[in-house]
Motif scaffolding. Structure first.
Motif, mmCIF file in Angstrom:
data_model
loop_
_atom_site.group_PDB
_atom_site.id
_atom_site.type_symbol
_atom_site.label_atom_id
_atom_site.label_comp_id
_atom_site.label_asym_id
_atom_site.label_seq_id
_atom_site.Cartn_x
_atom_site.Cartn_y
_atom_site.Cartn_z
ATOM 1 N N ASP A 21 0.832 -1.202 0.000
ATOM 2 C CA ASP A 21 0.000 0.000 0.000
ATOM 3 C C ASP A 21 0.869 1.256 0.000
ATOM 4 O OD1 ASP A 21 -2.524 -1.274 0.045
ATOM 5 O OD2 ASP A 21 -2.340 -1.615 2.195
ATOM 6 N N ILE A 22 1.882 1.259 0.849
ATOM 7 C CA ILE A 22 2.777 2.413 0.940
ATOM 8 C C ILE A 22 3.542 2.603 -0.364
ATOM 9 C CG2 ILE A 22 4.816 3.336 2.097
ATOM 10 C CD1 ILE A 22 2.213 3.529 3.719
ATOM 11 N N TYR A 23 3.992 1.502 -0.953
ATOM 12 C CA TYR A 23 4.751 1.590 -2.200
ATOM 13 C C TYR A 23 3.881 2.160 -3.328
ATOM 14 C CZ TYR A 23 7.007 0.163 -6.526
ATOM 15 O OH TYR A 23 7.556 0.175 -7.791
ATOM 16 N N LEU A 24 2.689 1.614 -3.478
ATOM 17 C CA LEU A 24 1.806 2.085 -4.553
ATOM 18 C C LEU A 24 1.415 3.545 -4.350
ATOM 19 C CD1 LEU A 24 -0.542 -1.016 -4.988
ATOM 20 C CD2 LEU A 24 1.243 -0.234 -6.559
ATOM 21 N N PHE A 25 1.194 3.942 -3.120
ATOM 22 C CA PHE A 25 0.873 5.335 -2.822
ATOM 23 C C PHE A 25 2.032 6.240 -3.229
ATOM 24 C CE2 PHE A 25 0.527 8.637 0.770
ATOM 25 C CZ PHE A 25 -0.220 9.497 -0.017
ATOM 26 N N GLN A 27 4.143 5.705 -5.492
ATOM 27 C CA GLN A 27 4.223 5.722 -6.954
ATOM 28 C C GLN A 27 3.050 6.457 -7.596
ATOM 29 O OE1 GLN A 27 6.836 4.236 -8.871
ATOM 30 N NE2 GLN A 27 7.723 4.339 -6.831
ATOM 31 N N GLY A 28 2.062 6.788 -6.773
ATOM 32 C CA GLY A 28 0.877 7.457 -7.299
ATOM 33 C C GLY A 28 -0.074 6.526 -8.009
ATOM 34 N N LYS A 29 -0.071 5.236 -7.660
ATOM 35 C CA LYS A 29 -0.849 4.249 -8.407
ATOM 36 C C LYS A 29 -1.673 3.332 -7.512
ATOM 37 C CE LYS A 29 2.319 4.220 -12.353
ATOM 38 N NZ LYS A 29 3.197 3.429 -13.233
ATOM 39 N N HIS A 30 -2.074 3.824 -6.358
ATOM 40 C CA HIS A 30 -2.935 3.031 -5.473
ATOM 41 C C HIS A 30 -4.377 3.447 -5.736
ATOM 42 C CE1 HIS A 30 -4.570 0.854 -2.195
ATOM 43 N NE2 HIS A 30 -3.410 0.638 -1.595
ATOM 44 N N TRP A 31 -5.071 2.658 -6.575
ATOM 45 C CA TRP A 31 -6.400 3.077 -7.022
ATOM 46 C C TRP A 31 -7.439 3.006 -5.908
ATOM 47 C CZ3 TRP A 31 -3.978 5.265 -10.392
ATOM 48 C CH2 TRP A 31 -3.208 4.671 -11.393
ATOM 49 N N ASP A 32 -7.241 2.171 -4.902
ATOM 50 C CA ASP A 32 -8.182 2.072 -3.777
ATOM 51 C C ASP A 32 -7.607 2.728 -2.529
ATOM 52 O OD1 ASP A 32 -10.007 0.666 -5.311
ATOM 53 O OD2 ASP A 32 -9.197 -1.275 -4.763
ATOM 54 N N LEU A 33 -6.920 3.807 -2.689
ATOM 55 C CA LEU A 33 -6.243 4.452 -1.571
ATOM 56 C C LEU A 33 -7.215 4.841 -0.459
ATOM 57 C CD1 LEU A 33 -3.488 5.528 -0.575
ATOM 58 C CD2 LEU A 33 -4.047 7.713 -1.678
ATOM 59 N N TYR A 34 -8.464 5.141 -0.822
ATOM 60 C CA TYR A 34 -9.460 5.549 0.161
ATOM 61 C C TYR A 34 -9.819 4.418 1.131
ATOM 62 C CZ TYR A 34 -12.475 3.235 -3.274
ATOM 63 O OH TYR A 34 -13.036 2.336 -4.142
ATOM 64 N N ARG A 35 -9.434 3.180 0.809
ATOM 65 C CA ARG A 35 -9.648 2.073 1.742
ATOM 66 C C ARG A 35 -8.457 1.865 2.678
ATOM 67 N NH1 ARG A 35 -13.953 -1.400 1.136
ATOM 68 N NH2 ARG A 35 -15.304 -0.963 -0.663
ATOM 69 N N VAL A 36 -7.398 2.636 2.453
ATOM 70 C CA VAL A 36 -6.202 2.550 3.300
ATOM 71 C C VAL A 36 -6.096 3.783 4.184
ATOM 72 C CG1 VAL A 36 -3.680 2.384 3.312
ATOM 73 C CG2 VAL A 36 -5.013 1.134 1.593
ATOM 74 N N LEU A 37 -6.111 4.947 3.577
ATOM 75 C CA LEU A 37 -6.082 6.186 4.352
ATOM 76 C C LEU A 37 -7.501 6.547 4.782
ATOM 77 C CD1 LEU A 37 -3.499 8.316 2.320
ATOM 78 C CD2 LEU A 37 -3.102 6.696 4.189
ATOM 79 N N GLY A 38 -7.585 7.431 5.777
ATOM 80 C CA GLY A 38 -8.885 7.800 6.319
ATOM 81 C C GLY A 38 -9.218 6.990 7.556
ATOM 82 N N VAL A 81 4.538 5.920 10.009
ATOM 83 C CA VAL A 81 4.697 4.635 9.331
ATOM 84 C C VAL A 81 5.933 4.688 8.453
ATOM 85 C CG1 VAL A 81 3.642 2.967 7.755
ATOM 86 C CG2 VAL A 81 2.205 4.258 9.358
ATOM 87 N N ALA A 82 6.999 4.125 8.902
ATOM 88 C CA ALA A 82 8.229 3.841 8.155
ATOM 89 C C ALA A 82 8.527 4.754 6.987
ATOM 90 C CB ALA A 82 8.203 2.391 7.663
ATOM 91 N N ALA A 83 8.914 5.982 7.263
ATOM 92 C CA ALA A 83 9.428 6.909 6.249
ATOM 93 C C ALA A 83 8.495 7.089 5.067
ATOM 94 C CB ALA A 83 10.795 6.439 5.753
ATOM 95 N N SER A 84 7.195 6.965 5.300
ATOM 96 C CA SER A 84 6.226 7.086 4.210
ATOM 97 C C SER A 84 5.496 8.417 4.233
ATOM 98 C CB SER A 84 5.187 5.973 4.317
ATOM 99 O OG SER A 84 4.436 6.110 5.524
ATOM 100 N N GLY A 85 5.625 9.150 5.347
ATOM 101 C CA GLY A 85 4.846 10.361 5.525
ATOM 102 C C GLY A 85 3.451 10.099 6.044
ATOM 103 N N VAL A 86 3.103 8.821 6.254
ATOM 104 C CA VAL A 86 1.776 8.436 6.736
ATOM 105 C C VAL A 86 1.831 8.244 8.254
ATOM 106 C CG1 VAL A 86 -0.013 6.648 6.678
ATOM 107 C CG2 VAL A 86 1.127 7.373 4.554
ATOM 108 N N TRP A 87 0.808 8.699 8.934
ATOM 109 C CA TRP A 87 0.621 8.482 10.367
ATOM 110 C C TRP A 87 -0.604 7.595 10.542
ATOM 111 C CZ3 TRP A 87 3.667 11.408 14.016
ATOM 112 C CH2 TRP A 87 4.511 12.356 13.419
ATOM 113 N N ALA A 88 -0.529 6.623 11.454
ATOM 114 C CA ALA A 88 -1.630 5.670 11.585
ATOM 115 C C ALA A 88 -1.799 5.221 13.031
ATOM 116 C CB ALA A 88 -1.404 4.464 10.679
#
Length: 642
Positions: A21-25, A27-38, A81-88
């Motif tokens: 999920d982090i990798y695809l995000f 790359q700008g290619k996580h089409w279901d990102l709304y099921r991961v973030l939020g 979350v591991a140098a991704s810029g995401v907090w969870a």
């Protein structure tokens, strides 16, 4: 729905976000990102609750606040979350419908309450907090519609006529004066109305959550949250489901060109220009006082990609109409010298936005065959609706703003002067097939001091109504798909405002009933006759008969289908009856009159041709036959050979 008042765990617990999920995000290619973030329901080690994830790479700290912790920052802190810029993190005990925000301590140490960029639902204005919500609580009943759309592919040859709606002012709930219809009430009232008139699609002005009614949704605050003004996300699904089961497609206005500067919104989300450019010359719209998305950043592109796909996948919409595409394409759009930065080639084209739009259209068409992407693009940019592989932008359709401006300007003129301006009608055919066009008569043309459609028409009351019928007939006869804003179908006199419902009392009067009957007849003719729609985007579907009779303000042309069928249209733009008017044709025999906008059914004077005319075998203007017809005043008539 009331938010929960119970207290929850005193801290967040760690939660896993997948490496893929982090990798695809990234790359700008996580089409279901709304099921991961939020925020999403989560069953963790301490029971049911909600997990949260938000992208804020420059933040010093992020926590979740709400009634459950008295809106105190730091009580429920998220974990990086591991140098991704995401907090969870995961909060046990949080319930469906609970209100929440993110308390973001930005790069420079200020803590600001921000709404969730991926919120699935939000509280009613003026509040802006998100609600903990789900995605999978609705059972669809439109499988037949969706399967047929997928199997058929792009609707380029379909008879498309769109009814544009502002959901907050179409009609009000009479039980409580001034209150909106809910999504479910619209399903019960709007859908049968549109079906009865024969429109094939409803286009809704933006339904994503927005804090200000007066923005009509074009300053979007929550990109993934249907507005709570009309009900819940499930209620909106019910409305779209009802449309599909009634054979009506749904198009949604979408605004990826800009977003508001409100402190709680996307702007300066982690204290920096995250979703927007830092430099105001790239990151702000002077016209609207809004921020511009940074289309060159992978994560921002992914936010917008996943949002577009979200509406198609989770709400079964049939098309997105993208607002203000021109503002995205040009770096100098509405800017003076020194207020914009040239691209890397020294030009004014926004290369990142162009790449974004092309990639977006490719992704949508790959994932949802048969779905439409529609551009409101007001310049002469070439290839807007041409495939990406040919150098185009890849849209399915483009609004024909040139046709709209020229035609409306022509119709405002007194008929005595129209002979000097006939080129305003004929010029559109020089470019009518350069794009896959939609002919729009949208909300923009009947508000902000522009007056109503019928109010633009010259003459006395009878002539205004006749001109309205003539305008709509010309619009339906002209190549291109059709779009008509609500209220124009019955000749609303007052200018549209979002603060009032339409003047439905007018539909009780015969002249206005006649206008509605005309629209009903035009839509039926449009669907029933292949010549009216199958070759909308090709020169082979159109032929001038005579465009040069300026003195009479008359034009005639043919609409043609691959099966050889044809319809002859004749338009008289003056209030003078034209007796024995000669029109060339190449088919002998009887030509039946199949439409007359002057019919008494539509409120006209019933001047016509007694059902049709016989073609005469004398050569006329290069045509082997001719028809001698009677042209009613300020009217359109159509014939087809038998």
């Amino acid at each position: 729905m009331e938010a929960s008042s119970k207290k929850t765990s005193s801290s967040c617990l760690p939660v896993n976000i997948g490496e893929l999920d982090i990798y695809l995000f990234g790359q700008g290619k996580h089409w279901d990102l709304y099921r991961v973030l939020g925020a999403h329901a989560h069953e963790g080690e301490k029971g049911a609750g909600y997990r949260f994830a938000v992208w804020a790479p420059n933040a010093k700290a992020v926590s979740v606040v709400g009634d459950f912790n008295d809106w105190q920052p730091g009580t429920h802190e998220l974990f990086p979350v591991a140098a991704s810029g995401v907090w969870a993190g995961y909060i046990p005990g949080l319930a469906h419908g609970d209100l929440y925000k993110f308390a973001v301590t930005g790069k420079y140490g200020d803590t600001v309450f921000k709404t969730d960029p991926f919120a699935l639902f939000a509280e009613m204005r003026p509040g802006v907090a998100a609600r903990a919500w789900g995605l999978d609580d609705y059972t669809w009943g439109d499988a037949a519609w969706m399967d047929a759309r997928r199997a058929k592919g792009l609707p380029l040859d379909d008879a498309i006529s769109v009814y544009e709606v502002h959901a907050g002012s179409w009609r009000w709930n009479t039980k409580e004066y001034g209150s909106f219809y809910t999504y479910r009430e619209l399903a019960a009232k709007l859908v049968p109305y549109v079906r009865d008139l024969g429109f094939t699609h409803i286009e809704f002005m933006p339904l994503a959550e927005h804090p200000l009614d007066e923005s009509w949704g074009y300053q979007t605050g929550h990109y993934f949250a249907p507005t709570s003004r009309f009900g819940t996300p499930e209620d909106l699904r019910f409305l779209i489901d009802a449309c599909h089961q009634a054979g009506i497609g749904v198009i949604l206005d979408w605004v990826p060109g800009h977003f508001p500067k409100d402190e709680w919104c996307l702007g300066r989300f982690d204290g920096t220009g995250l979703y927007e450019h830092e430099d105001w010359r790239q990151g702000e719209h002077p016209d609207w006082g809004t921020y511009v998305f940074n289309y060159g950043r992978h994560e921002v592109r992914n936010f917008l990609f996943s949002n577009a796909l979200y509406w198609f996948k989770e709400f079964h919409i049939d098309g997105l109409r993208i607002d203000a595409v021109a503002s995205m394409l040009y770096l100098d759009y509405s800017r003076n010298e020194g207020e914009w930065i040239p691209n890397k080639y020294g030009g004014k084209e926004n290369v990142d936005a162009i790449d974004f739009l092309r990639d977006l259209n490719v992704v949508v068409h790959e994932h949802f065959p048969g779905a439409s992407m529609i551009a409101e693009e007001s310049t002469s940019w070439a290839g807007v609706s041409r495939p990406v592989y040919t150098g185009g932008l890849g849209f399915t359709f483009k609004w024909n703003m040139g046709w709209m401006n020229d035609t409306l300007d022509y119709f405002t003129k007194d008929p005595v002067y129209r002979s000097y301006h006939q080129n305003q009608l004929t010029f559109s055919m020089l470019y009518a097939f350069h794009e896959n066009f939609i002919l729009p008569l949208s909300h923009d043309e009947v508000t902000h001091g522009k007056g109503s459609l019928i109010g633009k028409m010259p003459g006395d009351h009878w002539q205004q109504m006749a001109n309205l019928r003539l305008f709509l007939s010309y619009m339906w006869a002209h190549p291109g798909k059709k779009l008509l804003f609500m209220g124009c179908e019955f000749g609303q006199w007052k200018e549209w405002t979002s603060h009032e419902e339409l003047d439905w009392v007018l539909t009780e009067f015969p002249q206005h009933q006649g206008a509605m009957e005309l629209v009903r007849a035009l839509n039926a003719l449009h669907k029933a006759r292949p010549a009216m729609h199958v070759q909308d985007n090709d020169w082979t579907g159109f032929e001038w008969v005579d465009l040069s009779d300026y003195a009479s303000s008359v034009i005639t042309f043919l609409r043609k289908a691959p099966d050889g069928s044809q319809i002859l249209w004749a338009f008289n733009f003056t209030p003078v009856v034209r007796e024995a008017y000669t029109v060339g044709c190449r088919v002998p025999g009887f030509w039946r009159e199949i439409f007359n906008s002057d019919s008494t059914y539509f409120g006209g004077g019933d001047v016509g041709n007694d059902g049709g005319v016989m073609a005469q075998p004398t050569t006329y203007g290069g045509w082997p036959y001719f028809l001698s017809i009677k042209l009613p005043p300020l009217a359109a008539i159509a014939f087809t050979p038998e």
